[in-house]
Scaffold this motif. Sequence first.
Motif, short mmCIF file in Angstrom:
data_model
loop_
_atom_site.label_atom_id
_atom_site.label_comp_id
_atom_site.label_asym_id
_atom_site.label_seq_id
_atom_site.Cartn_x
_atom_site.Cartn_y
_atom_site.Cartn_z
N HIS A 1 -2.66 11.05 5.77
CA HIS A 1 -1.58 11.97 4.89
C HIS A 1 -1.49 13.20 5.36
O HIS A 1 -2.31 14.10 5.81
CB HIS A 1 -2.19 12.05 3.54
CG HIS A 1 -2.66 10.73 2.66
ND1 HIS A 1 -1.71 10.16 1.94
CD2 HIS A 1 -3.64 10.08 3.11
CE1 HIS A 1 -2.34 8.88 1.51
NE2 HIS A 1 -3.38 8.84 2.16
N GLN B 1 0.86 -1.20 -0.01
CA GLN B 1 -0.11 0.10 0.08
C GLN B 1 0.82 1.12 0.12
O GLN B 1 0.45 2.16 -0.65
CB GLN B 1 -0.88 0.07 1.32
CG GLN B 1 -1.97 1.15 1.06
CD GLN B 1 -2.74 1.43 2.14
OE1 GLN B 1 -2.42 0.77 3.30
NE2 GLN B 1 -3.82 2.32 2.12
N ASP C 1 -8.29 6.27 2.78
CA ASP C 1 -8.11 4.67 2.44
C ASP C 1 -6.95 4.04 3.63
O ASP C 1 -6.15 3.53 3.31
CB ASP C 1 -7.52 4.53 1.36
CG ASP C 1 -8.55 4.81 0.15
OD1 ASP C 1 -9.67 4.81 0.32
OD2 ASP C 1 -8.22 5.06 -1.06
N GLY C 2 -7.27 4.28 4.67
CA GLY C 2 -6.47 3.53 6.05
C GLY C 2 -4.99 4.29 6.04
O GLY C 2 -4.35 3.87 6.75
N GLN C 3 -4.67 5.34 5.37
CA GLN C 3 -3.48 5.94 5.60
C GLN C 3 -3.61 7.40 5.86
O GLN C 3 -4.59 8.03 5.47
CB GLN C 3 -2.41 5.96 4.31
CG GLN C 3 -1.66 4.81 4.05
CD GLN C 3 -1.32 4.82 2.52
OE1 GLN C 3 -1.72 5.35 1.83
NE2 GLN C 3 -0.04 4.07 2.44
#
Lengths: 878, 306
Positions: free
Chosen positions: B226, A50, B222-224
Amino acid sequence: MDARLVWDTWRQILTDDQLAEDVLHPGGEKLNDLDGARFAILADYASTPQATATNIGMYRRGLVRNALAALSLVPLSRRLLYQSSLDPDAVAADFTRATSYADHGPNLWRCAAGLVAYLAARPEFAAHSWQDVLALDAATIALARQLGACAPDLWPENAATRFAARGARLDQGSARFVTNRAATVASTHHDLTPWLENPDGFNTSQELEPAARHWLIYLPTAGAAYDYAEFSERAFNIFTHLSVPRNVADIPRAFPGLSQTAALKVMTGLAELGVVVRAEDSVRPEVTPAPTHQGTQTIGQRVKPAKTPDDAFVMLDPAVDILDAEIGQHRLLCHSLLEIGVAVPSALSPCLSALNGRPIAVGALRAAFGHLGPLDKMLASLRHHGFLHVTLEGKLSAEELARLRRDVAQDRMSNVRRALAIDLDSPASWDQLHANLETSGAALEVLLHCKRLACHKQALAVLARLRQAGTVRMHRTVIQTDDLTCDAHTRQSLLCLGASVVLRDVAWPAPDHAIPGLADMVRSRVAVHALMRPDLSILSQAARDRALAWVTSGFISGLWLRLEAVALWPVQDASQDDFAALFGAVRALESAMGDVRIENMPSDEVLLGNTQPAARTDGGSAFADRFRRAYLHQRLCFLKSCEGDNIWSQTPEAEEKVVRAAEDLLPNNPDLLRLRPGSVVVDVCGGLGRVARRLAPAVGQDGLIISIEMLRCLSDRARQTACEQHFLNLDFRPGLAQRLPLPDGTADAAVNEWTGAIWELGLGPAMVGEMARVVRPGGRIAVTHRLVRMPLTRLGQPWVQYDQIYTWMRAAFARSDLKIVAERVWGQTIASLLGENATAWRKQYVPRIANPLDVTYESEDSPGPHADIYLTIIADRQ
Amino acid sequence: MNIPQLGVGLQFNPELIGWFPFFEQPLDALEVLFDSFMTPLDGPGLISPRWVEVMHQIAARFPIVGHSNYGGDFGFNELTGTSAARRHVPLAKRFNVPWVSNHCFYSDASWCNVWSSPLQFSRAEAVRVAARARALQEMYGVPLGHENAAYYRTCPGSEMPEEEFLARVLDLSDTYLHLDIHNLFANELNHGASGYSVRRFLATIPLDRIICIHMAGGRWIDGQYHDLHDTQVAEAVWDLLDYVLSRTRPGAVILEYETPALRHNERTLDTQGTIELILADLERARASWDRTYGAASRRTTLREVA
């Protein structure tokens, strides 16, 4: 894990779709092909899919953003793109893909160059007016990049101020004027005034008036925006004429019909803008590099050689040989370590022996030989070329000599073209190649090796795309391989790269079997050379004839010969005469075949001091040394003997004047040759490449012009000029008019323009026959005979050479496969050569320590205007 | 080297120019991004023509501090050929900046892979990077601070935590630290599970080497998490600011924003709304500063007190 390797590997992932895919979705085979260290790095990135995917996406979005930011440097192209029906983001994304995701970083002009070139090649922008817009921006970019490499000493704004301070008058005395390097000109076929006046608001659907226009582009100061001005034809001509320094009084002489008053008015206007300056205010890089031994010199700075004091000692490097032969009133010196030659006027040769062997006091030298000629100039020049050392002692220790030689080698590095040899089969080769090409300011000689071409399809495709996009520049690319077989895409990539292929280990004098892939390769018009290791049978005419027959029947461009003294004479018993006989045989082969070189000896480009020498591979035994020296000596003598004193232009700048662009027949009427974008043209006897350069726009980026020239050193100059001017569709190949190395029917047109020698040598009919052979039925050939510089007062008398050659030409065209469709007599009138520098007009190839032609023509047998008259016969290939 | 105590400022990001009322703010410092205002490296000049006038105006109004993202400072090419040496150094001298800071990324002749390339936290790289840092600081002639990075993953071959690496570099180079507190926060969100710790970071680095602090915001996608600089300064970052200010004394606290339309409560704000949020953050940063160092400790308040 080595950080550098990690960084390089990561950059490779970012720019290689397939590798990125393999890292993001492990399981493919590609990763397993890699060596341990790189595999570990890739596996590490693969372990965080990812994050790696986010980083790759971020990189590619960044490239699109940067490409669009680069467009802000060229508002015309920017407007063109944003006003089109295309989505700029999508176009920029296409561009980044087409250029293999190359990142130009802070080199934003280079990015703009690639993008403008990319836009120019897109069908949506094919309209002539839009091509004009893109061409104008390309000229601005070229100017910016040139100024980035070397800023002028005086920016136009300061020059204008200085001119005003001097009373805004052009001194008509001895002052000479020259164009400011911060200015350039570009010509278009449409009037771009409304667009230039409103770059951010112009409505691109508005028709531009079709009319030839010239534009001045200049940068007033380093911190200013680029400025444009329209040039009249007259101003354009004068500005172009001032690319070399001229006295004001010389201008009207160059342009018949131009009055002194009119010339002064134009010149004053240019000087008021600061785009024309006094020659002493503009220090230009010289064609021949000036001495650089001061050590801190920057590019373009002209350093006057300091006069060596009387109490200093000088001596020739012990590796310098003084050749016996006298050629063209010159003696030749050959530096056997640097493997270069220089020519010394014979008048100065007595002092050469005094300089040989041990240091001599400069004062003593001056007393003994000062009367012979420009002694100090010779000393400075020999020192500059690395032939002479200056010491403060009467003796030179081995350590001191080693140090002086190191300094020389270091200085030379900045003056010669770099050569880069890369083994494509080694894992890190691509990165190494890419990094070198990307970071090198100058174009390199690239020599690639691989076992099989087919294994490098992708790498070659990427390299070709990068070159086409203007991202990387190569002076020349040669690929040595054992196996030519590859698919059509790879052959196309080779063509786009302008690369030639050398097939290794071909049996001398001819192989006894067909070579796989060869026919396809030459049919695709890629230049192929065979690398052979002849034995002493090369001395026999029969063996050479066999080689010639094989090369000719296979349409091979030429031979690379590997001649190792120890292999040829295992007991090392050869004499100088044996060497001479061998080199004579090679010369004989070269005269018959055109493109023959000894692969393990310095090339002509090295000998003439233009290219970095390759490492020696012969072990350096005394016998090998003797053999090598013998080669250097005979080749230098040969090159010097190719020089001449007739006044046909020998620099691209002078060549442009032989036929002014506006008067040139075929470039202005490409329909005469039925040229279209994509056409392939063979330019026979291509010389310095003017014909090829001028026809290049007519065949476009998808077309190709193969220029064949007998003299290898002229091909090299032509290649250099084309490379500097960012031509991508020109391929310069050494070769002969009477043996064109192309299969039948592989060109759409063939052209030849020559002064007469080819006809006087009786080679004209053979040349026309070859031109007809290589052109497909329906294509055209054009042969031009030029009669240069005939005084107008003599036009009434018989045109001796012309009349005779015209008859020969007609006879040569009387063939069943040719039908003459047009004959055109055309030309130009010019002033005399008064005021021109003689060097630009004479054939001089070997570097000279004193240039006898560094003079300005001050008198002429037939003063007054002259005519350059041309006859072109154009025929249809039946 | 002398580091003036300026106070609270903003980053002069090109994304904000033309709509954010910089000139109406009592800013103690304005942080300029050299990369955005310099001319391309392969052309002539120093400051891009379209920025010359703007730069002139801001330099007359605010103390300028220097910052760069893409200097090539820690890449592998010759240092003298980098943007840092050829553009940033002369810009720093032109604007007489009291310090300069850069990012702890590789870059060389590439800009777009900067953010994906944090330095390799290894012993060998600490030595190499420190030598370049020392040489570059000498060129600048003013303190050079290195900004801790936000990253999605560490560089392969890293063998120590980031803070240990930075401490080693600073020890060898005599350069400084530019602490981005939001980057600490972002890294802990993304890498906390694999051992990243803000607390340990702050306990390890030499706090006395901090010359400047960055504050910003970011978002989850999306799960990150930033570091997008497109929100108000994240709440948790304010607490960290108080913690750091109380243990050191930097030259400035600089707030970073990169959009005319900040995201707030799942909405995209208009320009006015964005300005209001930035002004509120500025007030909050000033309050933090003043709480720690006193009401008259910033450049714009010194005179009021006098």
